[in-house]
Design a protein around this motif. Structure first.
Motif, PDB file in Angstrom:
ATOM      1  N   ILE A  36      -9.863   8.522  -5.638  1.00  0.00           N
ATOM      2  CA  ILE A  36      -8.740   7.745  -5.099  1.00  0.00           C
ATOM      3  C   ILE A  36      -7.853   7.307  -6.250  1.00  0.00           C
ATOM      4  CG2 ILE A  36      -8.079   5.679  -3.812  1.00  0.00           C
ATOM      5  CD1 ILE A  36     -10.928   5.875  -2.504  1.00  0.00           C
ATOM      6  N   THR A  37      -6.597   7.689  -6.196  1.00  0.00           N
ATOM      7  CA  THR A  37      -5.643   7.382  -7.254  1.00  0.00           C
ATOM      8  C   THR A  37      -4.878   6.107  -6.924  1.00  0.00           C
ATOM      9  OG1 THR A  37      -5.360   9.724  -7.769  1.00  0.00           O
ATOM     10  CG2 THR A  37      -3.638   8.226  -8.520  1.00  0.00           C
ATOM     11  N   VAL A  38      -4.875   5.170  -7.840  1.00  0.00           N
ATOM     12  CA  VAL A  38      -4.111   3.934  -7.681  1.00  0.00           C
ATOM     13  C   VAL A  38      -2.760   4.130  -8.355  1.00  0.00           C
ATOM     14  CG1 VAL A  38      -4.001   1.473  -8.187  1.00  0.00           C
ATOM     15  CG2 VAL A  38      -6.195   2.525  -7.592  1.00  0.00           C
ATOM     16  N   LEU A  39      -1.695   4.106  -7.561  1.00  0.00           N
ATOM     17  CA  LEU A  39      -0.357   4.357  -8.085  1.00  0.00           C
ATOM     18  C   LEU A  39       0.214   3.144  -8.809  1.00  0.00           C
ATOM     19  CD1 LEU A  39       1.209   6.334  -5.091  1.00  0.00           C
ATOM     20  CD2 LEU A  39       0.017   7.223  -7.108  1.00  0.00           C
ATOM     21  N   THR A  40      -0.017   1.967  -8.274  1.00  0.00           N
ATOM     22  CA  THR A  40       0.451   0.728  -8.909  1.00  0.00           C
ATOM     23  C   THR A  40      -0.577  -0.365  -8.696  1.00  0.00           C
ATOM     24  OG1 THR A  40       1.650   0.013  -6.926  1.00  0.00           O
ATOM     25  CG2 THR A  40       2.907   1.256  -8.569  1.00  0.00           C
ATOM     26  N   VAL A  41      -0.597  -1.308  -9.636  1.00  0.00           N
ATOM     27  CA  VAL A  41      -1.492  -2.463  -9.552  1.00  0.00           C
ATOM     28  C   VAL A  41      -0.664  -3.738  -9.669  1.00  0.00           C
ATOM     29  CG1 VAL A  41      -3.459  -3.680 -10.547  1.00  0.00           C
ATOM     30  CG2 VAL A  41      -3.381  -1.173 -10.616  1.00  0.00           C
ATOM     31  N   SER A  42      -0.831  -4.621  -8.699  1.00  0.00           N
ATOM     32  CA  SER A  42      -0.256  -5.959  -8.773  1.00  0.00           C
ATOM     33  C   SER A  42      -1.416  -6.941  -8.850  1.00  0.00           C
ATOM     34  CB  SER A  42       0.603  -6.259  -7.540  1.00  0.00           C
ATOM     35  OG  SER A  42       1.672  -5.351  -7.431  1.00  0.00           O
ATOM     36  N   GLY A  53      -8.147   9.395   5.541  1.00  0.00           N
ATOM     37  CA  GLY A  53      -7.570  10.530   4.841  1.00  0.00           C
ATOM     38  C   GLY A  53      -6.628  10.120   3.721  1.00  0.00           C
ATOM     39  N   VAL A  54      -6.932   8.999   3.086  1.00  0.00           N
ATOM     40  CA  VAL A  54      -6.069   8.403   2.069  1.00  0.00           C
ATOM     41  C   VAL A  54      -6.625   8.686   0.678  1.00  0.00           C
ATOM     42  CG1 VAL A  54      -5.432   6.166   1.074  1.00  0.00           C
ATOM     43  CG2 VAL A  54      -5.139   6.571   3.526  1.00  0.00           C
ATOM     44  N   SER A  55      -5.777   9.145  -0.236  1.00  0.00           N
ATOM     45  CA  SER A  55      -6.214   9.363  -1.616  1.00  0.00           C
ATOM     46  C   SER A  55      -5.264   8.746  -2.639  1.00  0.00           C
ATOM     47  CB  SER A  55      -6.354  10.864  -1.899  1.00  0.00           C
ATOM     48  OG  SER A  55      -5.112  11.530  -1.753  1.00  0.00           O
ATOM     49  N   GLU A 100      -0.254   5.841   0.263  1.00  0.00           N
ATOM     50  CA  GLU A 100      -0.623   6.082   1.660  1.00  0.00           C
ATOM     51  C   GLU A 100      -1.241   4.847   2.316  1.00  0.00           C
ATOM     52  OE1 GLU A 100      -1.954  10.720   1.408  1.00  0.00           O
ATOM     53  OE2 GLU A 100      -3.067   9.256   0.201  1.00  0.00           O
ATOM     54  N   ALA A 101      -1.639   3.894   1.504  1.00  0.00           N
ATOM     55  CA  ALA A 101      -2.221   2.650   2.016  1.00  0.00           C
ATOM     56  C   ALA A 101      -2.136   1.596   0.928  1.00  0.00           C
ATOM     57  CB  ALA A 101      -3.675   2.858   2.437  1.00  0.00           C
ATOM     58  N   VAL A 102      -2.261   0.349   1.337  1.00  0.00           N
ATOM     59  CA  VAL A 102      -2.338  -0.786   0.414  1.00  0.00           C
ATOM     60  C   VAL A 102      -3.744  -1.361   0.498  1.00  0.00           C
ATOM     61  CG1 VAL A 102      -1.534  -3.145  -0.018  1.00  0.00           C
ATOM     62  CG2 VAL A 102       0.115  -1.343   0.538  1.00  0.00           C
ATOM     63  N   LEU A 103      -4.333  -1.643  -0.659  1.00  0.00           N
ATOM     64  CA  LEU A 103      -5.675  -2.219  -0.713  1.00  0.00           C
ATOM     65  C   LEU A 103      -5.590  -3.655  -1.238  1.00  0.00           C
ATOM     66  CD1 LEU A 103      -6.375   0.774  -0.357  1.00  0.00           C
ATOM     67  CD2 LEU A 103      -8.119   0.521  -2.135  1.00  0.00           C
TER      68      LEU A 103
END
Length: 246
Positions: free
Chosen positions: A148-154, A121-123, A187-190
């Motif tokens: 799915i929205t990526v809030l930040t990119v490292s 249930g992660v977006s 909501e999660a880390v990928l």
């Protein structure tokens, strides 16, 4: 479900030992036989990734899996960058071609991430990529296409999978924690690189970060087991595997 066989197509040699490590935790007799597909150039670079994920390369791998291990219940192209680099439509065509050759349900790590987010249930996510920034940006676009929205990119800007495979566990844990700290609303880390060793860290990653951490090898095997009809709760493999289907 017992005796389920999920074939894994894995490019080159980096963190392929994650699969037998995970297989040892599967208590129902499921197996994850793996074939190394051809990697003419080890580089997180668009031209190299398009070559790694070519239909001919995957077809050869699928035939080798069948010859060595017999009938499969599902097959997974365990490479994130070598699937999303084709774009959403190209990645779907890649999976369709693999399915046609293998004759069983098929997927790739890029789609596995999408389905894993849906399961949880992660977006809104934070992305911890080992890739150079331009390659990471392509995954951001792929995820956005699927809602799915990526809030930040490292982006760690590591060029080769071989180097990624040498990163020690404590570095991976610290990296995931830093990624999460940069995006408290995620909501999660990928962590989207199958060259990254993570299977031995899955529960520790979730505990360290305080929210689900989805890793490339984790979602790849989860997707394969799901497609093969072995979608059951399994301990020791992180939040994803402990979350039952709705």
């Amino acid at each position: 479900m017992s005796g389920t066989t999920v074939g894994i197509l894995y490019p080159g040699f980096s963190a392929e030992d994650d699969y037998p490590r995970a297989e040892a935790l599967l208590s129902d007799g499921a197996t994850l036989p793996l074939v190394h597909t051809e990697m003419r150039t080890d580089a997180h670079r668009v031209d190299a990734l398009l070559d790694i994920g070519g239909d001919d390369v995957l077809a050869d791998g699928a035939r080798t899996l069948a010859e060595k291990f017999g009938p499969l219940d599902a097959i997974v192209w365990a490479c994130t960058s070598g699937s999303f680099v084709f774009g959403p439509d190209g990645a779907a065509e890649q999976v369709a071609a693999l399915r046609a050759v293998a004759g069983v349900p098929a997927s790739s790590t890029s789609f596995a991430f999408v389905q894993a987010c849906q399961r949880l249930g992660v977006s809104r996510v934070a992305l911890g990529a080992t890739y150079p920034p331009d390659i990471a940006a392509r995954f951001v676009d792929f995820l956005a296409h699927h809602g799915i929205t990526v809030l930040t990119v490292s982006a760690r800007d590591i060029v080769t999978a071989a180097e990624v495979g040498t990163l020690p566990g404590e570095v991976v844990l610290d990296f995931a924690a830093a990624v999460a700290a940069d995006a408290p609303d995620a909501e999660a880390v990928l962590l989207p690189d199958t060259a990254l060793h993570t299977v031995a860290l899955l529960d520790a990653l979730d505990a360290r970060v305080g929210k689900p951490v989805l890793t490339a090898n984790q979602v790849s095997m989860w997707q394969g087991l799901r497609l093969a009809g072995a979608d059951v709760v399994r301990p020791g493999l992180g939040t994803l595997f402990s979350t039952p289907a709705a």
